[in-house]
Design an enzyme around this catalytic site. Sequence first.
Site, PDB file in Angstrom:
ATOM      1  N   ASP A 445       0.786  -1.335  -0.138  1.00  0.00           N
ATOM      2  CA  ASP A 445       0.277  -0.259   0.173  1.00  0.00           C
ATOM      3  C   ASP A 445       0.839   0.906  -0.580  1.00  0.00           C
ATOM      4  O   ASP A 445       1.997   0.946   0.603  1.00  0.00           O
ATOM      5  CB  ASP A 445      -1.286  -0.520   0.794  1.00  0.00           C
ATOM      6  CG  ASP A 445      -1.635   1.295   1.275  1.00  0.00           C
ATOM      7  OD1 ASP A 445      -2.489   1.309  -0.027  1.00  0.00           O
ATOM      8  OD2 ASP A 445      -1.882   1.609   2.333  1.00  0.00           O
ATOM      9  N   ASP A 640      -1.585  -1.673   6.806  1.00  0.00           N
ATOM     10  CA  ASP A 640      -2.024  -1.083   7.014  1.00  0.00           C
ATOM     11  C   ASP A 640      -2.800  -1.259   8.421  1.00  0.00           C
ATOM     12  O   ASP A 640      -3.168  -1.576   9.527  1.00  0.00           O
ATOM     13  CB  ASP A 640      -2.144   0.469   7.434  1.00  0.00           C
ATOM     14  CG  ASP A 640      -3.709   0.774   6.412  1.00  0.00           C
ATOM     15  OD1 ASP A 640      -4.567  -0.196   6.364  1.00  0.00           O
ATOM     16  OD2 ASP A 640      -4.257   1.979   6.408  1.00  0.00           O
ATOM     17  N   ASP A 644      -6.907  -2.046   4.268  1.00  0.00           N
ATOM     18  CA  ASP A 644      -5.486  -3.353   3.561  1.00  0.00           C
ATOM     19  C   ASP A 644      -6.676  -4.841   4.353  1.00  0.00           C
ATOM     20  O   ASP A 644      -5.994  -5.658   3.809  1.00  0.00           O
ATOM     21  CB  ASP A 644      -4.327  -3.173   3.306  1.00  0.00           C
ATOM     22  CG  ASP A 644      -4.530  -1.469   2.497  1.00  0.00           C
ATOM     23  OD1 ASP A 644      -5.006  -1.476   1.867  1.00  0.00           O
ATOM     24  OD2 ASP A 644      -3.536  -1.671   2.910  1.00  0.00           O
TER      25      ASP A 644
END
Length: 753
Positions: A445, A640, A644
């Site tokens: 991410d 995180d 996600d």
Amino acid sequence: MTATDSDPSEQFRDAVTWMEGLEAFLQNDDEILAVRLDPSAQTISVATKGTVNAVKLKEKLDTLIRELDEQFLSTRPESAGTSGSALVVERPHGTAAADRRAWTWRQFAWPTVRNAELDQASEWKRLALQAGICLLLLLAGVVLEHQENLMWLAIACYTGSMIAGGINAAMETWSKLRQFRLDIDFLMLAVAIAASSIGAWREGALLLFLFSASGAIEHYVLHRTRREISALTRAAPKVARVMGADGSLQMRPVEALVIGDQLRVLPDELIPVDGTLMSGETAVDESNVTGESVPIEKTSGDTLLGGTLNLWGSIALRVDKVSAESTLQRIIALIEQAEHLRAPSQRFTDKFGTAYTLSAMGLTLAMFFVWSLALGVRPFANEPGVTSAFYRSMTLLVVMSPCALALSIPSAILAAIAWGARHGLLFRGGAAVEKLAEVDTICMDKTGTLTEGAMRVRQVESFPTGHENDVARIAVSLDSHSNHPISRAISEYGRRHGVNPETVTDFQRISGMGLRGKIQDVVYYVGRRELLSQPQFREWLQRVPDTPLAVSEVWVLGQGVVGRILLEDSIREGSRSVLRRLREHGIESMMLTGDRRAAAESVAKELGVTTVRAGLHPGDKVRIIQELTTRGRKVAMVGDGVNDAPSLAAAHVSVAMGARGSDAAMEQSDIVLMNDRIEKLLTALDLSQRARRIIRQNLAISLGAIVLASLASLASLLPLTWGVVAHEGSTLIVCLNSLRLIFYKEASPESRG
């Protein structure tokens, strides 16, 4: 290894939860009538009738819980969040009230890592003492054996040596024989007694010395790894200084604290629980929780973690989480669980080991008849230069015993988990340790992973202008209910500019889009640009200027309000070096982000990321990971741990960043980088690869020793003495080889470039 004992999954074949497994056990056990579980008080009580051996009862209970944990740990009462009154589980068939009055209840402490560490500490010292006595008597026997007319005294010393070295194995064997179980202790005793029965006193004593010394070292290895883990438990504060409304201070147990309590923490004191710094300034040593060696400065409004050390300031702290929910306590609980979650290769050797033990015993018996009947070797009596069939069979049984094989994987896995726990890496079980080493693709991410995630509001805009305060007020109100990095940035903007959040009702998170809620019965939305797809808002997109590169936008929509908040983030200091090192190791990196393509490509260009997928919803990330998996890639997802979550679950191994701010990170990920530094990903990868190499070395050592010694034994080239040395020597080498992971040295940032 056991010869007749079934795998726990066989014992509880029809059970699917921890509690069902316990009920299945009670149904078949005649001694324990009922079990009372009280996770809140951390006690387990058992009901019995008549006279029982309390020590054996405790051993049986510990074995039961360990086997249940290995199969159903996620549904263990304390893991599943069971609260309130204690649970009582009785045998499935009914019991009359009169019979219950005759029950005797015995209470035991709930098994913890700390208890296990203390048990291991005393156990390895006791075994080492026994092994030492065994060695002294063995050496005395060797000396006396060569003295004229003192063979009887030598035999007495050898007998004493075998008693000292075999007493622990004899106790274990007797306990298991009563349950119709055989294991390696039985095999070693049988070989030692058999050797002495044919006059090989020295070999029998040597076998039990090496066996007891090996056991002491095995327990020492477990003690060292558990000591590393339990250091976290000892770091947990026990009392807190609570501030009263009149300014008075009262000492209170940490378990009695409630959310909202105001605490006073003095310099050089441990912070009791997770909370927010209300007044004062200080620096905090978080190394025992996150592995971060550099003290972190804290000012008003910053988050403090329970169990970390307040270095120099006298500070006021507001309790945000009760003791049981603090970051430190959750780490401890997850590590306790990780000890029981077996690695894939370990599960394989467990299944392989039982069948192997039975095969070894069968082959030994068959070879006895081959040597004695087919080859004409005397069955029991040794001849000058020719050993008996029984002697050769005992040698073969010793060298084929799978002690080293049984320890080759769990010893290395536990050592890796222990090292990680003390250095800011939380591996949630042996599978996580092994699987990370297999990864060839890492998806990341952007926000909070490759970038700091500590975003700051750059500008608030409204359309038409003049309503910026309303835009900020609505955004702050809704984002106060979210823990996303962008939400935290907007909440921080509200605190700095005096924008107080209003009461929000009917709040909900719209997956991949944003937040929704009512303020004074008016519905408002905060989230992505896609919110403007509704017809009444589309016209605004044509009037709004493009967002600058590397800047994120959050839209605020509602009755009479249209606006956006522009935020900017900074790239993590270690992101460039991490991505470069991954490329050097042949691991492909890919950025998966919900941000706009322009902002994502700007960051990717600066970092050198070759593959970027932007504007993704959570489902899009899952689809990409599944596509990579279908192509045979082993994918790790780094995120995180909150929005996600779906992609973390879809990956071969999931890695969470920023555990200090995310409860979900610990619950959803295989590995957690506790200090929020992307560089720790390289450390985790290196540790995983080292652990896998050591596991392979251990397997090669254990299987190689078995194969070579077995071939030599079958060819009648290996004396029993050297067979004992080969067997116990390989076990010692495996344990010491695994212990190297405890002393693993993390590469410095400079060496990584």
